[in-house]
Write a protein that holds these residues in place. Structure first.
Motif, mmCIF file in Angstrom:
data_model
loop_
_atom_site.group_PDB
_atom_site.id
_atom_site.type_symbol
_atom_site.label_atom_id
_atom_site.label_comp_id
_atom_site.label_asym_id
_atom_site.label_seq_id
_atom_site.Cartn_x
_atom_site.Cartn_y
_atom_site.Cartn_z
ATOM 1 N N GLU A 1 -3.557 -0.155 -6.889
ATOM 2 C CA GLU A 1 -4.333 -0.366 -8.103
ATOM 3 C C GLU A 1 -5.817 -0.120 -7.834
ATOM 4 O OE1 GLU A 1 -4.022 -3.827 -11.216
ATOM 5 O OE2 GLU A 1 -5.274 -4.490 -9.538
ATOM 6 N N ALA A 2 -6.396 0.824 -8.586
ATOM 7 C CA ALA A 2 -7.841 1.028 -8.561
ATOM 8 C C ALA A 2 -8.456 -0.030 -9.464
ATOM 9 C CB ALA A 2 -8.194 2.431 -9.034
ATOM 10 N N ASN A 3 -8.952 -1.103 -8.849
ATOM 11 C CA ASN A 3 -9.371 -2.291 -9.579
ATOM 12 C C ASN A 3 -10.881 -2.412 -9.696
ATOM 13 O OD1 ASN A 3 -8.849 -4.960 -10.772
ATOM 14 N ND2 ASN A 3 -9.749 -5.748 -8.880
ATOM 15 N N ALA A 4 -11.624 -1.798 -8.760
ATOM 16 C CA ALA A 4 -13.087 -1.857 -8.785
ATOM 17 C C ALA A 4 -13.639 -0.684 -7.993
ATOM 18 C CB ALA A 4 -13.583 -3.174 -8.186
ATOM 19 N N GLY A 5 -14.702 -0.083 -8.482
ATOM 20 C CA GLY A 5 -15.293 1.029 -7.759
ATOM 21 C C GLY A 5 -14.320 2.179 -7.610
ATOM 22 N N THR A 6 -14.206 2.698 -6.385
ATOM 23 C CA THR A 6 -13.378 3.867 -6.114
ATOM 24 C C THR A 6 -12.316 3.553 -5.071
ATOM 25 O OG1 THR A 6 -15.221 5.362 -6.596
ATOM 26 C CG2 THR A 6 -13.396 6.272 -5.328
ATOM 27 N N LEU A 7 -11.085 3.938 -5.354
ATOM 28 C CA LEU A 7 -9.976 3.819 -4.408
ATOM 29 C C LEU A 7 -9.553 5.233 -4.029
ATOM 30 C CD1 LEU A 7 -7.868 2.075 -2.915
ATOM 31 C CD2 LEU A 7 -6.454 2.175 -4.984
ATOM 32 N N SER A 8 -9.667 5.585 -2.722
ATOM 33 C CA SER A 8 -9.474 6.969 -2.281
ATOM 34 C C SER A 8 -8.362 7.081 -1.247
ATOM 35 C CB SER A 8 -10.774 7.513 -1.660
ATOM 36 O OG SER A 8 -11.849 7.451 -2.557
ATOM 37 N N PHE A 9 -7.653 8.213 -1.317
ATOM 38 C CA PHE A 9 -6.610 8.526 -0.346
ATOM 39 C C PHE A 9 -6.810 9.972 0.102
ATOM 40 C CE2 PHE A 9 -5.129 5.225 -3.115
ATOM 41 C CZ PHE A 9 -4.378 4.370 -2.327
ATOM 42 N N LYS A 10 -7.133 10.174 1.363
ATOM 43 C CA LYS A 10 -7.351 11.511 1.903
ATOM 44 C C LYS A 10 -6.419 11.724 3.096
ATOM 45 C CE LYS A 10 -10.846 14.486 4.068
ATOM 46 N NZ LYS A 10 -10.532 15.688 3.272
ATOM 47 N N ASP A 11 -5.595 12.764 3.006
ATOM 48 C CA ASP A 11 -4.627 13.076 4.061
ATOM 49 C C ASP A 11 -3.757 11.851 4.364
ATOM 50 O OD1 ASP A 11 -5.694 15.666 4.318
ATOM 51 O OD2 ASP A 11 -7.221 14.961 5.716
ATOM 52 N N VAL A 12 -3.200 11.280 3.303
ATOM 53 C CA VAL A 12 -2.384 10.069 3.395
ATOM 54 C C VAL A 12 -0.961 10.371 2.927
ATOM 55 C CG1 VAL A 12 -2.011 7.779 2.395
ATOM 56 C CG2 VAL A 12 -4.296 8.450 3.165
ATOM 57 N N LYS A 13 0.016 9.815 3.635
ATOM 58 C CA LYS A 13 1.417 9.906 3.218
ATOM 59 C C LYS A 13 1.899 8.506 2.856
ATOM 60 C CE LYS A 13 4.550 10.789 6.346
ATOM 61 N NZ LYS A 13 5.377 11.554 7.313
ATOM 62 N N ILE A 14 2.574 8.394 1.714
ATOM 63 C CA ILE A 14 3.138 7.127 1.261
ATOM 64 C C ILE A 14 4.657 7.201 1.400
ATOM 65 C CG2 ILE A 14 3.438 5.601 -0.725
ATOM 66 C CD1 ILE A 14 0.748 6.690 -1.764
ATOM 67 N N ILE A 15 5.250 6.170 1.992
ATOM 68 C CA ILE A 15 6.703 6.156 2.165
ATOM 69 C C ILE A 15 7.273 4.852 1.614
ATOM 70 C CG2 ILE A 15 6.617 7.666 4.177
ATOM 71 C CD1 ILE A 15 7.068 5.236 5.963
ATOM 72 N N ASN A 16 8.553 4.909 1.243
ATOM 73 C CA ASN A 16 9.319 3.727 0.820
ATOM 74 C C ASN A 16 8.693 2.983 -0.358
ATOM 75 O OD1 ASN A 16 11.240 4.137 2.925
ATOM 76 N ND2 ASN A 16 9.875 3.116 4.365
ATOM 77 N N CYS A 17 8.189 3.727 -1.331
ATOM 78 C CA CYS A 17 7.686 3.114 -2.559
ATOM 79 C C CYS A 17 8.855 2.970 -3.531
ATOM 80 C CB CYS A 17 6.581 3.960 -3.169
ATOM 81 S SG CYS A 17 5.857 3.267 -4.675
#
Length: 272
Positions: A143-159
């Protein structure tokens, strides 16, 4: 051996500040124990690059941050670790970057009562893997809840959430995705967008425009191998396409007509 945890180094002394270990392997220190100083070993898994201090957990590193003279704190995760509480609320009011020493470094959630990430201040993940551990109790994991939430060269698993991956709140809350991918996830590859979305690189996520003030901006070259679907939140009180702004690149599936409505709250995921 020469370095053995619990070995007595100084007798009749309880003040470790009087001595300094030299040329000792990382993780060893002196600790007071029953009127003497003994050798202790702590396995450090996170290093604050801004201060040079190492920590035994990510939670400890986040709560111990102070504002550097220049820039923000940069926390390097040295190896794969478990995360025992939500990331973002334990960083106080300080912005920071959490990055992996290698792309294979994994942060695996072990808690089940809240979001994986919800930031109080600008927060960036870089060069690592985020393991949601198949927790299915929430609509989203990030959740982008305040300011900036960034993902660079990130892999997400098991969502395995109920609705999708990302939720962006209204106004200036911003989600930045730059080469963000996923594997072995059962959740829909969805971003619920009420605020701002900034994109660069290759990102395989569909976008629900859920608020008339939402915006999408390309901040770098888009190299998508996946054709992102863009649609608006289904709302019977809203006139078709009224007030929705979007800034699109050719990598998006966009329409001159009003954006299509999402069925059951989310677009259909494309399959490889």
């Amino acid at each position: 051996g020469q370095y053995t945890s619990g070995r007595t180094i100084v007798n009749n002394c309880s003040d470790a500040s009087l001595f300094t270990l030299t040329n000792a392997p990382e993780g060893y220190s002196l600790e007071a124990n029953e009127g003497k100083l003994v050798l202790a070993f702590n396995k450090y898994v996170v290093k604050n690059e801004s201060t040079g201090v190492s920590y035994t957990s990510l939670e400890e590193a986040l709560t111990d941050m102070t504002q550097p003279e220049e820039g923000d704190n940069v926390l390097t995760v040295l190896e794969s670790i478990d995360v025992t509480s939500r990331i973002g609320t334990n960083s106080g009011i300080l912005a920071c970057t959490i990055k992996g020493a290698t792309p294979d470094v994994t942060l695996r959630r072990t808690f089940t009562n809240t979001l994986f990430v919800s930031n109080n201040k600008s927060l960036k993940f870089e060069n690592l893997t985020l393991d949601c551990n198949n927790y299915s109790g929430k609509d989203y994991d990030f959740e982008a809840n305040a300011g900036t939430l960034s993902f660079k060269d990130v892999k997400i698993i098991n969502c395995a959430t109920k609705v999708g991956f990302f939720s962006v709140k209204v106004d200036n809350r911003t989600l930045v995705l730059d080469n963000c991918s996923y594997e072995e996830c059962t959740a829909a590859n969805v971003i619920n967008l009420n605020g701002k979305l900034q994109l660069a690189g290759d990102n395989a996520f569909n976008i629900i425009v859920a608020n008339a003030g939402a915006s999408i901006t390309a901040i770098g070259e888009l190299t998508n191998t996946y054709r992102n679907q863009l649609c608006r939140r289904r709302n019977p009180r809203e006139r078709s396409g009224d007030g929705i702004r979007h800034r699109a690149d050719r990598s998006f599936q966009t329409h001159r007509r009003p954006l299509p409505q999402c069925r059951r709250g989310q677009p259909r995921s494309q399959r490889d």
